[in-house]
Write an enzyme that holds these catalytic residues in place. Sequence first.
Site, mmCIF file in Angstrom:
data_model
loop_
_atom_site.group_PDB
_atom_site.id
_atom_site.type_symbol
_atom_site.label_atom_id
_atom_site.label_comp_id
_atom_site.label_asym_id
_atom_site.label_seq_id
_atom_site.Cartn_x
_atom_site.Cartn_y
_atom_site.Cartn_z
ATOM 1 N N HIS A 86 -7.283 -5.874 0.159
ATOM 2 C CA HIS A 86 -6.126 -4.980 0.194
ATOM 3 C C HIS A 86 -5.092 -5.550 1.166
ATOM 4 C CE1 HIS A 86 -4.123 -1.113 -0.087
ATOM 5 N NE2 HIS A 86 -4.168 -0.937 1.213
ATOM 6 N N LYS B 56 4.176 2.202 -2.472
ATOM 7 C CA LYS B 56 4.576 3.453 -3.134
ATOM 8 C C LYS B 56 6.012 3.771 -2.716
ATOM 9 C CE LYS B 56 -0.017 5.305 -1.730
ATOM 10 N NZ LYS B 56 -1.082 4.806 -2.530
ATOM 11 N N SER C 198 0.814 -1.204 0.000
ATOM 12 C CA SER C 198 0.000 0.000 0.000
ATOM 13 C C SER C 198 0.858 1.270 0.000
ATOM 14 C CB SER C 198 -0.959 -0.048 1.182
ATOM 15 O OG SER C 198 -2.090 0.705 0.886
ATOM 16 N N TRP D 184 -10.150 0.392 -5.077
ATOM 17 C CA TRP D 184 -9.635 1.719 -4.685
ATOM 18 C C TRP D 184 -8.194 1.902 -5.202
ATOM 19 C CZ3 TRP D 184 -11.016 6.340 -3.213
ATOM 20 C CH2 TRP D 184 -10.218 7.138 -2.395
HETATM 21 C C1 GCU Z 1 -5.427 4.764 1.956
HETATM 22 C C2 GCU Z 1 -4.879 5.569 0.827
HETATM 23 C C3 GCU Z 1 -4.058 4.723 -0.153
HETATM 24 C C4 GCU Z 1 -3.035 3.919 0.589
HETATM 25 C C5 GCU Z 1 -3.693 3.135 1.711
HETATM 26 C C6 GCU Z 1 -2.726 2.361 2.605
HETATM 27 O O1 GCU Z 1 -6.409 3.895 1.492
HETATM 28 O O2 GCU Z 1 -5.944 6.199 0.171
HETATM 29 O O3 GCU Z 1 -3.420 5.527 -1.115
HETATM 30 O O4 GCU Z 1 -2.337 3.089 -0.283
HETATM 31 O O5 GCU Z 1 -4.389 4.016 2.574
HETATM 32 O O6 GCU Z 1 -1.566 2.724 2.729
HETATM 33 O O7 GCU Z 1 -3.188 1.380 3.206
#
Ligand code: GCU
Length: 424
Positions: free
Chosen positions: A405, A267, A263, A354
């Site tokens: 997720h 990034k 997540s 998402w």
């Molecule tokens: C939120 C956010 C995402 C991110 C995520 C996470 O959902 O919007 O961009 O990747 O948190 O880090 O779990």
Amino acid sequence: MKFSIGVRVVLANVIGCAGGLMAAETGPARPKQDAKGNPIRYAATGHASNYDEAKVGSFVLPDPLVLQNGKPVKDAATWNTVRRPELIALYEREIFGAVPTRAPKVSADVVATEVGALGGKAVRKHFLLRFGAGERAVALNVSLYVPTGVAKPAPVVLQLLFSNPPGIPQLAKKPFDDAVPAEDIVGRGYAYAAFRYTEAQGDNVKTHEGGVQALAYAPGQTRPAAGEWGTIATWAWITSRVLDALAAEAAVDAKRVALVGHSRLGKTALWAGARDPRIALVFASCSGEMGASLARRDFGESVDDVAANFPWWLVSTFPKYAGRWNDLPVDSHTLIALNAPRPVFVTGGSEDLWADPHGEFLALVGAGPVYRLLGKKDVGATVLPALDAPLISGSLGFLYHTGKHTITAADWQAFFEFTGRHFE
Ligand code: GCU
């Protein structure tokens, strides 16, 4: 394919209409999720989350193999010496931010060693990194498990965690538990290292008041200057400092370090890999917006959402791209390509729209020309593969898992196969 790579154009169809917010403020309550449970966010630009492929529209990605002066990149040397540095500079200026020149000095010590960890399968070392000196020094605890009885230096799986690294009981308890496959990894002959991403730099709107960022301020400075690091770049830099410590360990093969992040940490892993060529392989799990998924694709989370909800992740000027996605000088295919020729494995989940798994896959496709230029095999498809069918025969890997997720057992399995091919 729904996109092409070429000259950038501004397309109105991916930009939300400006009147949306006012109308909604005075109108009836807006749903927070759609019929399938996907989150709907309403950005100040008027944009509302889209989950309909028919409404994604078309867009044109910046060509990774065209220089800023319009000339084509025809060979690896031009990519390495001109285009790659151009893209790094764009990311530093416009997206993640550059490491400040006053970034603190770092020391690393092994403060504990446990022989016979993981039921005798590993030796665990507890590293304490210190950023800066004296009272303001910031600490980071890192766990390293090295398989016992292995003669050669072991490749490493380095995982960025939401929770504390395993094996360090004195750390304050955190509510979230990552599934940490340390035992499995060590059983495969890899070392396993991990740290908690927020320990040295927090993840909140006030994070600039402390942590590593505050140690880098010039007198009178209170937050990162324009063009200086947001927290993703700070976490990525911290990751490189952890790598410095691991590289000093004789039992570890610092040329074979695979970085794993989920997540927001996916990034971070992609940017860490772009910045630090010692990272030999990246696994970006469900990394989504500003990670592997294409920002120009209007599906799931948008640039507008990140700009509004997590502005501290990126450079302070990033919110100027809200509603102007096509003006971004880069997109996630170039973030992946900055890792080339090193392997990158990307996952998405069928219940995590998402993060736009389809947009992640298309970014891998978009990074393909750079991998091919550097003599590597691309992802091997141009159409989203079926669920649970990993594409791991090239240097760009992808798995669209059934599920949420998270890093699933099947993701780990595909990751091990992918990594095994590149590390053996
Ligand atoms: C939120 C956010 C995402 C991110 C995520 C996470 O959902 O919007 O961009 O990747 O948190 O880090 O779990």
